[in-house]
Design an enzyme around this catalytic site. Sequence first.
Site, PDB file in Angstrom:
ATOM      1  CD1 TRP A 323      33.955  35.899 -23.405  1.00 15.87           C
ATOM      2  CD2 TRP A 323      34.037  35.351 -25.564  1.00 15.87           C
ATOM      3  NE1 TRP A 323      32.666  35.773 -23.855  1.00 15.87           N
ATOM      4  CE2 TRP A 323      32.680  35.436 -25.178  1.00 15.87           C
ATOM      5  CE3 TRP A 323      34.331  35.023 -26.884  1.00 15.87           C
ATOM      6  CZ2 TRP A 323      31.631  35.208 -26.057  1.00 15.87           C
ATOM      7  CZ3 TRP A 323      33.281  34.789 -27.753  1.00 15.87           C
ATOM      8  CH2 TRP A 323      31.948  34.889 -27.334  1.00 15.87           C
ATOM      9  CG  HIS A 324      36.966  33.480 -29.123  1.00 15.17           C
ATOM     10  ND1 HIS A 324      37.338  34.770 -28.850  1.00 15.17           N
ATOM     11  CD2 HIS A 324      36.088  33.555 -30.155  1.00 15.17           C
ATOM     12  CE1 HIS A 324      36.715  35.585 -29.683  1.00 15.17           C
ATOM     13  NE2 HIS A 324      35.947  34.882 -30.481  1.00 15.17           N
ATOM     14  N   GLY A 325      37.871  30.445 -25.716  1.00 12.93           N
ATOM     15  CA  GLY A 325      38.049  29.074 -25.264  1.00 12.93           C
ATOM     16  C   GLY A 325      39.278  28.926 -24.396  1.00 12.93           C
ATOM     17  CG  PHE A 475      33.678  30.069 -28.649  1.00 14.19           C
ATOM     18  CD1 PHE A 475      34.709  29.179 -28.395  1.00 14.19           C
ATOM     19  CD2 PHE A 475      33.522  30.531 -29.937  1.00 14.19           C
ATOM     20  CE1 PHE A 475      35.569  28.778 -29.407  1.00 14.19           C
ATOM     21  CE2 PHE A 475      34.382  30.158 -30.945  1.00 14.19           C
ATOM     22  CZ  PHE A 475      35.398  29.279 -30.685  1.00 14.19           C
TER      23      PHE A 475
END
Lengths: 475, 326
Positions: A323-325, A475
């Site tokens: 989800w962060h990247g 993000f």
Amino acid sequence: MLFNTLQFAVFLAVIVILVILFRKQKLQLSILLVASYYFYYISSGFFFLLLLFSSLLDFFFGRKIYESKTPQKKKFFLVLSLTGSLGILAYFKYADFAIQVANQIRNLFGISPDLQLLHILLPVGISFFTFQTMSYTIDIYRNKLKPTSSFLKFMLFIAFFPQLVAGPIVRASEFIPQLVKRIEVKAENVKLGLTFISWGIVKKVVFADNISPFVDHIFSDPIGLGSIPIILGALAFGIQIYCDFSAYTDIAIGAARIFGFTFPQNFNKPFFATSPANFWKRWHITLSTWLRDYLYIPLGGNRKGKARTYINIMITMLLGGLWHGASWNFVIWGGFHGILLAIHRFTAKIVFFKERLNPYIGRIAAVLVTQYFVFLSWLIFRVRNTEYLLYSMRKYVVLDLRWSELSQYLFEYTWVFVLIGLFIYIHFLSYKVKDIIQRINSLRLGYWFLYITFTIVLLFLFAPSLNTSFIYFQF
Amino acid sequence: MKKDRWGIILLLPAAIALAFMIYVAIISLYIDPYLSDYSDLGRSSEIFLFYQSAPDCPKVYYWGSSSIKEDLDLSGQSCQFNLGNPASTPLRGIAELDAMINSGPQIVVITVGPMSFSNAWLFPDDQYALISPYVKQIPSMYNKTVASLLKMDHLDLLLYKRKFLIPAAKTTLDSLKHKLTGSAPPYYYRTYNRDFISESLSKQIPESHAPAFEKKLAEKKSFTEYNVPIGQNSEKTSFEFIIHKLQQKNISVIIVKIPLNPKLVEKIPAEYLQNYDIYLEKVAEAYPVRVLDYTHTYNPSLFYDGHHLNLEGRKLFSQNLTTEVS
């Protein structure tokens, strides 16, 4: 538009004045909505149309799910809604990453030429607003929420500028009920909001932005460094990212508060976490609770046996990392935290330590051990070059202490270490007094004025020449 | 309640105003004295103040970087001034050219070394910023970054100066440490910055040879930062522009090639020094201008480091140069 700029201060002041001047609720909400879309347009240009599309999609499917008479139909519309939301996220955030992975696999089998990358621009805050829209339709599907009949309110829930680009991830059930009454800009809310904002700006501008050059220096090429600079770099980055991200949250909470809205807490003194599980109850709380409620529990949580519990933890944390990247670093970072959670879950049952250790010493030991691994994980988050990362992790784990490096860096970056020391002191103080922001807010007006003046002096003195972006914007 | 709300909202501008006043006080009472007394950056503005009040006599200016500031003692010389400024290069020199011409010198002795024409020694940005209120015109040679620093007005400069808070605090700590433990005091630059005759930092340094330079010599195979590239660069263009402008105003120009430590010369690639010599020969012919070459004149015992003389070397060089110029 960054929160740490004069432009934002003027923007916020204008919106507050307009909301005070126009007293009809619909008009007030329209002002906030237009302002929010303008805010998004400034940072992401015509991607505001994507925001609009996403809002339309889930507003429509939310109603459809609610109106459907049969579970199959409800499920059908939920699947459509999730496909739409995740499809948008997948295309904009992960398409190029997927192509890169496909190319790596093709190269492994000697297939050429490489597939062309799409070079898609990432709309700011897409991960945040997608999770918000998803929670809306899922909660309706679960009969936990009734769809709102007002598209204006729904659009504002998705696009409200304080939380739009970097959270906290606000759920419809938390925000939409707050839109029932006319907005009243009350003195106590203005005071509390400004206290939050000033606290956040100091964390960002004084701490995060001034610690960042040291972190950049260490990790731009760590090869050849001993353990001391690597550990100091990890420590500094942990503090930098906390001050950066929690600052954004504080400013968001503060800005919303001025209009009378309450946002959920996103951080709760994470450096005092006593276990990996406890860390995730203190760090990016709105994401971890989202992942718990909408991923971990639907996967079965801990209800389907030991093996499945560990698998569910790993899936949740790997996806949480992703989800962060769109990068292997974040996947590994998530996976590393998954392993930490699994090990903790496994060893927590062994009561050996709990029985033998003095509770106070045990607590300190638990904090130190937890933070050791948390800061190790920050290396994975920060160092993108594989060679540099492996080198840094080796030096962090297998100690190679060269004491001359300590004096060298202390001398060269004295100011950074003063800030780190000050941060640790304030963090400890905030642990002692529980809610430091509320304490400041409860000061009498004269003292509060002095506090605000002091924070502005700090900004004049320490703001770097260039306005720096927030880490979590990506993000 | 409404009254309270506006009261709090109005407190904000009041807090900003008060904070700004406190900030100005910190800059004036703490940063400015630091720049003037404990940093060589303060010399940049002092030079402009000197041009504004230069004595009325047939002046000889010695112009260049720290080399000339450190190496030349002009005590006893009538109407001769040492205008050396640390890390100065021809590109920065342009910023003070008009002020210098207006002060009416008869002779300008421009001192150069290989580093003057290498892009690796560009003058620190801070000095461009600090001298900006003194500079009226920005010559086209400056790149955009420098131009923006030169365009700073007083408010910009006031805000820019906050970046010196940490160095100033470090100096305060060093002074305290000196008082408490007897460690070396921070360098004092007040007289150094305001003196245009004989003051040098070497007077405050007890050693006659820099240990750091010896260490560097042992560690480095070659000193590539002394690279003088073939062809034109902004430093060379500025250098020729300065000569041209001075000659246009009938000011005599002499070029001095500064003394270099033979130990350093050994480690500068031969072609760099060759490019340096060839370039200056061309300039001497084209304008025309007299060139005094001190590159290989002194032995290592007279040097503090690679291109600064120690007190003994300084005495000798001052004698030789002033005799030759007059």
